[in-house]
Design a protein around this motif. Structure first.
Motif, mmCIF file in Angstrom:
data_model
loop_
_atom_site.group_PDB
_atom_site.id
_atom_site.type_symbol
_atom_site.label_atom_id
_atom_site.label_comp_id
_atom_site.label_asym_id
_atom_site.label_seq_id
_atom_site.Cartn_x
_atom_site.Cartn_y
_atom_site.Cartn_z
ATOM 1 N N PRO A 20 6.452 -2.279 -0.317
ATOM 2 C CA PRO A 20 6.093 -3.679 -0.073
ATOM 3 C C PRO A 20 6.513 -4.177 1.302
ATOM 4 O O PRO A 20 5.852 -5.051 1.877
ATOM 5 N N ARG A 23 3.709 -3.525 3.528
ATOM 6 C CA ARG A 23 2.425 -3.934 2.921
ATOM 7 C C ARG A 23 1.741 -2.746 2.244
ATOM 8 O O ARG A 23 0.522 -2.653 2.195
ATOM 9 N N ASN A 24 2.572 -1.839 1.715
ATOM 10 C CA ASN A 24 2.109 -0.660 0.977
ATOM 11 C C ASN A 24 1.158 0.217 1.793
ATOM 12 O O ASN A 24 0.257 0.870 1.240
ATOM 13 N N LEU A 57 2.138 -9.323 -1.179
ATOM 14 C CA LEU A 57 1.480 -9.552 0.098
ATOM 15 C C LEU A 57 0.212 -8.731 0.257
ATOM 16 O O LEU A 57 -0.764 -9.186 0.872
ATOM 17 N N ALA A 58 0.223 -7.510 -0.283
ATOM 18 C CA ALA A 58 -0.927 -6.626 -0.095
ATOM 19 C C ALA A 58 -0.982 -5.593 -1.203
ATOM 20 O O ALA A 58 0.056 -5.107 -1.665
ATOM 21 N N ALA A 61 -2.338 -1.978 2.931
ATOM 22 C CA ALA A 61 -2.817 -2.336 4.274
ATOM 23 C C ALA A 61 -3.529 -1.186 4.962
ATOM 24 O O ALA A 61 -3.764 -1.236 6.165
#
Length: 245
Positions: A20, A23-24, A57-58, A61
């Motif tokens: 995380p 953003r992975n 968040l994602a 990405a």
């Protein structure tokens, strides 16, 4: 903690992208661990897999520009490991590049209402080719517009063109995906797997989808103990002792 988590729960494998703080994004570690996760799912008793992501968040990405992954195709569901068991994506945040390809190649997908799908390759001049196999899975004209413009699409638009099955409120993607997975896991596995196998065999495959499984086979030979034994036996002028490994 591992960059990819694997949990088995009542016949469902929950595979979680677990970076995380990044953003992975997919780096070389994620490639290796995702490949192991798909292999584990294929050989073990879990009947359905849910691909999820840590944080809010994602979903992913895409490729990690700080550690550009080699062989990112190994992370893709239904590509590097042939599997007749269904795979569902639970998308809780933006899905960029390779992440959108993951969603396209999965068997089903649930996206939260705030999610955007971004495929920026046309804008940056990079293209691995896998996403070009979208026509059997998405509306052709809508899919081309999305890929060629590089513009983001909303979860609702993704639903309209067939990229996702359902759009759910924020924070509900994993819950909704698990509801689907649990229903499927309770059904007859031989029938479920036959349904997927026949359905996928009905879909035409893009050249890249045909190429990558063959590449995995050939890479396995190139990196095998047998090739080392073959070279050694030739140099030593003796009969080889192959192990099939």
């Amino acid at each position: 903690m591992s960059a990819v988590l694997y949990e088995s729960k009542d016949g469902v494998a929950i595979i979680t992208l677990n970076r995380p703080e990044a953003r992975n994004a997919i780096n070389n570690e994620v490639v290796q661990l995702m490949q192991q996760a798909w292999q584990r799912f294929e050989r073990e008793d879990d009947r359905v897999a849910v691909l999820a992501a840590a944080g809010d968040l994602a979903f992913c990405a895409g490729a990690d520009l700080k550690d550009m992954p080699r062989d990112i195709w190994l992370t893709m569901p239904n590509l590097s490991v042939t599997c007749d068991k269904p795979i569902i994506c639970a998308i809780n945040g933006v899905a960029v590049g390779a992440a959108s390809t993951m969603v396209m190649l999965a068997d089903m997908a649930v996206a939260e209402e705030q999610v955007q799908f971004i495929y920026p390759e046309a804008k940056i001049g990079a293209f691995a080719g896998v996403m070009a196999g979208f026509p059997p899975r998405l509306q052709y004209k809508a899919g081309l517009e999305w890929l060629m413009t590089g513009d983001p699409i909303s979860a609702q638009r993704a639903y309209e063109i067939g990229l996702v099955n359902r759009v759910v409120p924020k924070g509900q993607a994993l819950t909704a995906a698990m509801e689907i997975a649990n229903k499927i896991a309770a059904n007859a596995p031989l029938v479920v797997q036959a349904m997927k196998q026949i359905a996928r065999n009905t879909l035409p495959q893009s050249p890249t989808e045909r190429y990558y499984p063959q590449r995995r086979l050939l890479d396995g030979i190139a990196n095998s103990e047998d090739i080392q034994e073959g070279v050694a036996s030739f140099r030593e002028k003796r009969a080889p002792r192959f192990k099939g490994a």
